[in-house]
Write a protein that holds these residues in place. Structure first.
Motif, PDB file in Angstrom:
ATOM      1  N   THR A   1       4.668   7.164  -3.476  1.00 54.38           N
ATOM      2  CA  THR A   1       4.815   6.114  -4.495  1.00 54.38           C
ATOM      3  C   THR A   1       5.911   5.106  -4.162  1.00 54.38           C
ATOM      4  O   THR A   1       6.230   4.261  -5.004  1.00 54.38           O
ATOM      5  N   GLU A   2       6.497   5.181  -2.972  1.00 50.51           N
ATOM      6  CA  GLU A   2       7.641   4.318  -2.662  1.00 50.51           C
ATOM      7  C   GLU A   2       7.282   2.837  -2.743  1.00 50.51           C
ATOM      8  O   GLU A   2       8.026   2.042  -3.337  1.00 50.51           O
ATOM      9  N   GLN A   3       6.159   2.445  -2.158  1.00 55.31           N
ATOM     10  CA  GLN A   3       5.779   1.037  -2.170  1.00 55.31           C
ATOM     11  C   GLN A   3       5.489   0.551  -3.590  1.00 55.31           C
ATOM     12  O   GLN A   3       5.872  -0.562  -3.959  1.00 55.31           O
ATOM     13  N   GLU A   4       4.834   1.377  -4.378  1.00 54.57           N
ATOM     14  CA  GLU A   4       4.533   0.992  -5.761  1.00 54.57           C
ATOM     15  C   GLU A   4       5.809   0.865  -6.581  1.00 54.57           C
ATOM     16  O   GLU A   4       5.944  -0.047  -7.402  1.00 54.57           O
ATOM     17  N   GLN A   5       6.752   1.760  -6.365  1.00 53.86           N
ATOM     18  CA  GLN A   5       8.021   1.692  -7.081  1.00 53.86           C
ATOM     19  C   GLN A   5       8.812   0.449  -6.667  1.00 53.86           C
ATOM     20  O   GLN A   5       9.444  -0.210  -7.513  1.00 53.86           O
ATOM     21  N   ALA A   6       8.755   0.123  -5.373  1.00 57.82           N
ATOM     22  CA  ALA A   6       9.445  -1.082  -4.903  1.00 57.82           C
ATOM     23  C   ALA A   6       8.835  -2.331  -5.524  1.00 57.82           C
ATOM     24  O   ALA A   6       9.554  -3.260  -5.932  1.00 57.82           O
ATOM     25  N   ALA A   7       7.498  -2.369  -5.619  1.00 56.35           N
ATOM     26  CA  ALA A   7       6.846  -3.514  -6.241  1.00 56.35           C
ATOM     27  C   ALA A   7       7.210  -3.634  -7.712  1.00 56.35           C
ATOM     28  O   ALA A   7       7.441  -4.740  -8.222  1.00 56.35           O
ATOM     29  N   ALA A   8       7.279  -2.507  -8.414  1.00 56.35           N
ATOM     30  CA  ALA A   8       7.674  -2.534  -9.823  1.00 56.35           C
ATOM     31  C   ALA A   8       9.111  -3.001  -9.975  1.00 56.35           C
ATOM     32  O   ALA A   8       9.439  -3.746 -10.919  1.00 56.35           O
TER      33      ALA A   8
ATOM     34  N   LEU B   1      10.591  -5.144  -8.138  1.00 55.95           N
ATOM     35  CA  LEU B   1      10.609  -6.593  -7.900  1.00 55.95           C
ATOM     36  C   LEU B   1       9.895  -7.379  -9.000  1.00 55.95           C
ATOM     37  O   LEU B   1       9.747  -8.599  -8.884  1.00 55.95           O
ATOM     38  N   GLY B   2       9.447  -6.691 -10.026  1.00 54.83           N
ATOM     39  CA  GLY B   2       8.863  -7.378 -11.174  1.00 54.83           C
ATOM     40  C   GLY B   2       7.350  -7.418 -11.196  1.00 54.83           C
ATOM     41  O   GLY B   2       6.756  -8.111 -12.031  1.00 54.83           O
ATOM     42  N   SER B   3       6.698  -6.683 -10.310  1.00 56.49           N
ATOM     43  CA  SER B   3       5.242  -6.677 -10.287  1.00 56.49           C
ATOM     44  C   SER B   3       4.708  -5.817 -11.433  1.00 56.49           C
ATOM     45  O   SER B   3       5.206  -4.714 -11.689  1.00 56.49           O
ATOM     46  N   GLY B   4       3.676  -6.311 -12.106  1.00 64.09           N
ATOM     47  CA  GLY B   4       3.045  -5.557 -13.173  1.00 64.09           C
ATOM     48  C   GLY B   4       2.104  -4.500 -12.626  1.00 64.09           C
ATOM     49  O   GLY B   4       1.777  -4.502 -11.435  1.00 64.09           O
ATOM     50  N   PRO B   5       1.634  -3.579 -13.480  1.00 68.38           N
ATOM     51  CA  PRO B   5       0.744  -2.502 -13.013  1.00 68.38           C
ATOM     52  C   PRO B   5      -0.529  -3.025 -12.350  1.00 68.38           C
ATOM     53  O   PRO B   5      -0.950  -2.499 -11.316  1.00 68.38           O
ATOM     54  N   TRP B   6      -1.155  -4.036 -12.944  1.00 70.64           N
ATOM     55  CA  TRP B   6      -2.398  -4.566 -12.388  1.00 70.64           C
ATOM     56  C   TRP B   6      -2.154  -5.249 -11.050  1.00 70.64           C
ATOM     57  O   TRP B   6      -2.920  -5.085 -10.101  1.00 70.64           O
TER      58      TRP B   6
ATOM     59  N   THR C   1       0.325  -4.648  -9.013  1.00 71.71           N
ATOM     60  CA  THR C   1       0.678  -3.602  -8.053  1.00 71.71           C
ATOM     61  C   THR C   1      -0.566  -2.897  -7.514  1.00 71.71           C
ATOM     62  O   THR C   1      -0.662  -2.601  -6.324  1.00 71.71           O
ATOM     63  N   PHE C   2      -1.513  -2.658  -8.404  1.00 73.50           N
ATOM     64  CA  PHE C   2      -2.738  -1.984  -7.966  1.00 73.50           C
ATOM     65  C   PHE C   2      -3.497  -2.840  -6.958  1.00 73.50           C
ATOM     66  O   PHE C   2      -3.929  -2.337  -5.913  1.00 73.50           O
ATOM     67  N   TRP C   3      -3.662  -4.138  -7.246  1.00 76.40           N
ATOM     68  CA  TRP C   3      -4.460  -4.996  -6.375  1.00 76.40           C
ATOM     69  C   TRP C   3      -3.774  -5.265  -5.041  1.00 76.40           C
ATOM     70  O   TRP C   3      -4.439  -5.358  -4.007  1.00 76.40           O
ATOM     71  N   ARG C   4      -2.464  -5.372  -5.047  1.00 76.98           N
ATOM     72  CA  ARG C   4      -1.757  -5.784  -3.819  1.00 76.98           C
ATOM     73  C   ARG C   4      -1.174  -4.610  -3.034  1.00 76.98           C
ATOM     74  O   ARG C   4      -0.916  -4.752  -1.831  1.00 76.98           O
ATOM     75  N   ILE C   5      -0.960  -3.481  -3.672  1.00 74.29           N
ATOM     76  CA  ILE C   5      -0.354  -2.341  -2.987  1.00 74.29           C
ATOM     77  C   ILE C   5      -1.312  -1.154  -2.916  1.00 74.29           C
ATOM     78  O   ILE C   5      -1.643  -0.668  -1.836  1.00 74.29           O
ATOM     79  N   THR C   6      -1.771  -0.693  -4.076  1.00 72.16           N
ATOM     80  CA  THR C   6      -2.562   0.545  -4.114  1.00 72.16           C
ATOM     81  C   THR C   6      -3.935   0.371  -3.487  1.00 72.16           C
ATOM     82  O   THR C   6      -4.348   1.179  -2.641  1.00 72.16           O
ATOM     83  N   LEU C   7      -4.654  -0.669  -3.877  1.00 73.76           N
ATOM     84  CA  LEU C   7      -6.020  -0.843  -3.380  1.00 73.76           C
ATOM     85  C   LEU C   7      -6.079  -1.028  -1.864  1.00 73.76           C
ATOM     86  O   LEU C   7      -6.915  -0.387  -1.209  1.00 73.76           O
ATOM     87  N   PRO C   8      -5.235  -1.868  -1.256  1.00 74.24           N
ATOM     88  CA  PRO C   8      -5.270  -1.941   0.211  1.00 74.24           C
ATOM     89  C   PRO C   8      -4.941  -0.614   0.878  1.00 74.24           C
ATOM     90  O   PRO C   8      -5.454  -0.317   1.962  1.00 74.24           O
TER      91      PRO C   8
END
Length: 271
Positions: free
Chosen positions: A162-169, A171-176, A178-185
């Motif tokens: 979850t490190e990348q998702e936590q880093a995105a959060a 930096l102010g990224s919302g859940p949606w 984060t999913f499209w730019r981090i999780t889905l790829p």
């Protein structure tokens, strides 16, 4: 036994097993399919019943695959990112289609959704036909293909953490976002594999659909049911032709999956 002789024996036994169990049966079907000629092959797969069965099978794919992709990803995220009471039970439920015969699933759906079943009022009072109609085919296909996306995506999520998702959060990224730019790829390869397997299983399912289908040509007869119907009526070459068509589709999906796997390995090697 020397190591070289052991390797030779192991290789020979393996190839013989694969030949007897896979290559020989497939070769016999192909030989019997094309023995009457290509014109006869085309005539068998171009009948109105065959075209209607193909359309129904593709319609099932168009309905089942997107549903299982969406809910498979959600289930994978829940299992990989959350710790909750009953998580082990949910894991077992996801694997249930691997252990339960599709015929049993069909019987269970009849007991639940049939006109005399627990939810029979849906058909009797509301006029919505579940069993022996398209909804029944969709339900049984969803059940038997449920694990594929989950079992391909969940290990990827657990591996990357979850490190990348936590880093995105942070930096102010919302859940949606984060999913499209981090999780889905991150899960795209596992998602593609799961989608390919789900599609192939939906097209090839027989045991479950024969229980909940009226098996009427042009109404609720899929390709697998038409193959069985033709063979039972003595139209063996028609059954061989459709079997070859389905094998061709399966091989196509296998080629796609293998190509994607090779590309993934090359991408990892150059990363």
């Amino acid at each position: 036994m020397t190591p070289s002789l052991a390797r030779y024996v192991t290789r020979s036994v393996t190839l013989a097993y694969i030949g007897v169990m896979l290559i020989v049966p497939v070769s016999i079907i192909l030989w019997r399919t094309f023995r009457p000629g290509l014109d006869q092959f085309y005539a068998w797969i171009a009948t109105p019943a065959a075209i209607a069965a193909l359309h129904l099978s593709l319609l099932l794919v168009a309905i089942v695959v997107p549903l299982n992709v969406v809910f498979g990803v959600l289930t994978s995220l829940l299992l990989a990112r959350s710790r909750f009471r009953g998580r082990g039970v949910l894991q077992a439920i996801v694997d249930l289609p691997f252990a339960v015969s599709p015929i049993i699933v069909g019987v269970a759906l009849i007991l639940l959704w049939g006109s005399a079943g627990a939810l029979g009022f849906v058909e009797n009072d509301l006029g919505i036909k579940i069993i022996f109609g398209l909804p029944g085919l969709v339900l049984v296909s969803i059940f038997v293909t449920l694990p594929f996306v989950v079992r391909e995506v969940q290990p990827v999520l657990q591996e990357v953490g979850t490190e990348q998702e936590q880093a995105a959060a942070t930096l102010g990224s919302g859940p949606w976002q984060t999913f499209w730019r981090i999780t889905l790829p991150t899960i795209r390869w596992g998602l593609i594999y799961g989608t390919v397997l789900t599609t192939a299983r939906t097209l090839g399912e027989f045991g479950g659909v024969i229980m909940v289908s009226s098996n009427l040509p042009g109404e609720s007869q899929t390709l697998t049911l038409l193959v069985n119907d033709r063979y039972a009526r003595g139209a063996e070459y028609g059954a061989y032709a459709l079997s070859t068509l389905m094998m061709g589709v399966a091989v196509l999906f296998l080629i796609v999956k293998t190509t994607l796997l090779v590309r993934r390995k090359r991408a990892r090697a150059t990363a």
